[in-house]
Write a protein that holds these residues in place. Sequence first.
Motif, PDB file in Angstrom:
ATOM      1  N   MET A  62       0.790  -1.266   0.067  1.00 19.28           N
ATOM      2  CA  MET A  62      -0.080  -0.042   0.041  1.00 19.28           C
ATOM      3  C   MET A  62       0.874   1.307  -0.091  1.00 19.28           C
ATOM      4  O   MET A  62       0.430   2.192  -0.554  1.00 19.28           O
ATOM      5  N   GLU A  63       2.027   1.294   0.691  1.00 20.98           N
ATOM      6  CA  GLU A  63       2.978   2.320   0.788  1.00 20.98           C
ATOM      7  C   GLU A  63       3.617   2.550  -0.794  1.00 20.98           C
ATOM      8  O   GLU A  63       3.522   3.490  -1.335  1.00 20.98           O
ATOM      9  N   ALA A  64       3.906   1.351  -1.385  1.00 19.11           N
ATOM     10  CA  ALA A  64       4.276   1.402  -2.764  1.00 19.11           C
ATOM     11  C   ALA A  64       3.422   1.854  -3.697  1.00 19.11           C
ATOM     12  O   ALA A  64       3.904   2.707  -4.781  1.00 19.11           O
ATOM     13  N   ASP A  65       2.091   1.850  -3.454  1.00 20.15           N
ATOM     14  CA  ASP A  65       0.815   2.210  -4.461  1.00 20.15           C
ATOM     15  C   ASP A  65       0.684   3.706  -3.698  1.00 20.15           C
ATOM     16  O   ASP A  65      -0.453   4.232  -4.598  1.00 20.15           O
ATOM     17  N   GLY A  66       0.973   4.197  -3.062  1.00 19.87           N
ATOM     18  CA  GLY A  66       0.904   5.727  -2.411  1.00 19.87           C
ATOM     19  C   GLY A  66      -0.218   5.816  -1.795  1.00 19.87           C
ATOM     20  O   GLY A  66      -0.724   6.869  -1.747  1.00 19.87           O
ATOM     21  N   PRO A 113      -3.962  10.825  -1.868  1.00 16.42           N
ATOM     22  CA  PRO A 113      -4.718   9.608  -2.595  1.00 16.42           C
ATOM     23  C   PRO A 113      -5.336   8.557  -1.806  1.00 16.42           C
ATOM     24  O   PRO A 113      -6.620   8.121  -2.193  1.00 16.42           O
ATOM     25  N   GLY A 114      -4.854   8.059  -0.931  1.00 15.97           N
ATOM     26  CA  GLY A 114      -5.191   7.190  -0.036  1.00 15.97           C
ATOM     27  C   GLY A 114      -6.478   7.534   0.891  1.00 15.97           C
ATOM     28  O   GLY A 114      -7.604   6.908   1.064  1.00 15.97           O
ATOM     29  N   ALA A 115      -6.509   8.927   1.276  1.00 13.64           N
ATOM     30  CA  ALA A 115      -7.722   9.365   1.998  1.00 13.64           C
ATOM     31  C   ALA A 115      -8.840   9.542   1.075  1.00 13.64           C
ATOM     32  O   ALA A 115     -10.057   9.230   1.402  1.00 13.64           O
ATOM     33  N   ALA A 116      -8.550   9.742  -0.233  1.00 13.16           N
ATOM     34  CA  ALA A 116      -9.726  10.140  -1.292  1.00 13.16           C
ATOM     35  C   ALA A 116     -10.419   8.890  -1.627  1.00 13.16           C
ATOM     36  O   ALA A 116     -11.542   8.797  -1.547  1.00 13.16           O
ATOM     37  N   LEU A 117      -9.467   7.558  -1.844  1.00 14.20           N
ATOM     38  CA  LEU A 117     -10.078   6.397  -1.956  1.00 14.20           C
ATOM     39  C   LEU A 117     -10.938   6.012  -0.878  1.00 14.20           C
ATOM     40  O   LEU A 117     -11.909   5.528  -0.918  1.00 14.20           O
ATOM     41  N   ALA A 118     -10.248   5.964   0.389  1.00 11.71           N
ATOM     42  CA  ALA A 118     -10.916   5.614   1.393  1.00 11.71           C
ATOM     43  C   ALA A 118     -12.290   6.468   1.715  1.00 11.71           C
ATOM     44  O   ALA A 118     -13.415   5.839   1.868  1.00 11.71           O
ATOM     45  N   ALA A 119     -12.355   7.766   1.338  1.00  7.02           N
ATOM     46  CA  ALA A 119     -13.736   8.538   1.537  1.00  7.02           C
ATOM     47  C   ALA A 119     -14.847   7.989   0.354  1.00  7.02           C
ATOM     48  O   ALA A 119     -15.888   7.696   0.736  1.00  7.02           O
TER      49      ALA A 119
END
Length: 138
Positions: free
Chosen positions: A77-81, A99-105
């Motif tokens: 997940m870190e490698a995927d940003g 980007p992780g926060a946007a996907l999570a939302a």
Amino acid sequence: MRESPRFVDGYLLALLARASHAASAGFHARLKARGVAVPVWRVLATLQGAPQGVTVGELAGICLMQQPTMSKLLDRMEADGLVVRQRQGRSMRILLTAPGAALAAELVAEARAHEAVLLARHAGAAPALKALLRDLAG
């Protein structure tokens, strides 16, 4: 209605597992269509709304994974940003990237909609059911 003579048909743990599987199937299919693995979703959902991050051990416990497996997942997940590791005092915490926060939302919104459909059939019992499950989960 007569109770089934089979033990598992009335066994709480079997009922919980079967209910979880049935309730999750539709949402898990949506995740798969988006290319998001269920363990990734669990990490994103756990980190969403946790601005101070979460430790690897806490994540592993919440996401029902062994810590070494969680560490490997976080590497990907870190490698995927999607996440970053950040030292805070003596502990290492995992936080969402933008980007992780946007996907999570996005995924949390979908999960809430899925949950609303499931609970609509039992709206009056939903608060008590959630309270009971929280108590059982410890």
